[in-house]
Design an enzyme around this catalytic site. Structure first.
Site: not given
Length: 250
Positions: A146, A159
């Site tokens: 990501s 995250y």
């Protein structure tokens, strides 16, 4: 799209929004696809049965990325069914929305789940499949990362950290597993899935406005990127490829 006839691809998190699009694209290019799942057996089986099929065999198999024994059993099942595994796509992931300033809400249990799934789980899956991936000297691992790893903006602090760790691990594994196995990270921006339909519309509008291409990414574009790495970018290993509409430029 280039062809992947005769190849076998395992996609962990294969029944998810991004994972299912990757499975469909790989199957459309001729690959035999293993839809890896943890708890979503029904969705994974339905997807496997619906994939494009021309002299191919698609399977839904449990891929419990936080359980090393289960992953070894998965590798043995793939070897028994296909006798090979050419492509591993680590598309699984865990997260939960927690405001970055709210450190107390990011409790130890959630931290452990995120790190065990996104980091340890990705490593453990590569470790379990290493022998199969190296068997024909042309193995490929694609880690779905990501742009949170670079921007430190995402669903929560841990995250973002987990995706940064995944990108670093991609580089380390690329060295360790060369020349028989290539390892690449794909780094999407905002991908339009059912998950993003729950987002605040005003936030989505601001995100798109800050993206040079002025749109979110379609899941199919992640699948196309995986195929491109497998078929055309044969000299690529140990790199992070953004598929983000230019979001990291702003």
């Amino acid at each position: 799209m280039r062809r992947l006839d005769g190849k076998v691809a395992l996609v962990t998190g294969g029944a998810g929004g991004i994972g299912s699009a990757i499975c469909k694209t790989l199957a459309a290019c001729g690959a035999n696809v293993v839809v890896g799942y943890n708890a979503s057996a029904s969705a994974a089986n339905q997807l496997a049965q619906s994939l494009p099929c021309t002299n191919q065999r698609h399977e839904a198999l449990r891929a419990p990325v936080t359980q090393s024994v289960g992953l070894q059993e998965l590798a043995e099942a793939i070897d028994r069914i296909y006798g090979r595994c050419d492509i591993l796509v680590n598309s699984h992931g865990a997260t939960k929305f927690v405001e970055h300033h709210d450190l107390d809400a990011l409790d130890d249990a959630l931290i452990d789940t995120i790190l065990a799934t996104n980091v340890r789980g990705s490593f453990a899956t590569v470790r379990a499949l290493r022998g199969l991936l190296a068997r024909h000297d042309d193995g490929l691992v694609v880690n779905i990362s990501s742009i949170s790893a670079q921007l430190a903006l995402g669903s929560n602090v841990m995250y973002c950290a987990s995706k940064a760790a995944l990108d670093n691990m991609t580089r380390s594994l690329a060295r360790a597993l060369a020349p028989k196995i290539r390892v690449v990270s794909l780094s999407p921006g905002l991908v339009k899935t059912e998950f993003t339909n729950t987002f605040d519309p005003a936030w989505l509008e601001r995100y798109v406005a800050a993206t040079p291409l002025q749109r979110a990414i379609h899941p199919e574009e992640i699948g196309q990127a995986v195929v491109a790495i497998a078929t055309m970018l044969k000299a690529a290993t140990g790199i992070v490829i953004p598929v983000d509409g230019g979001r990291t430029l702003t």
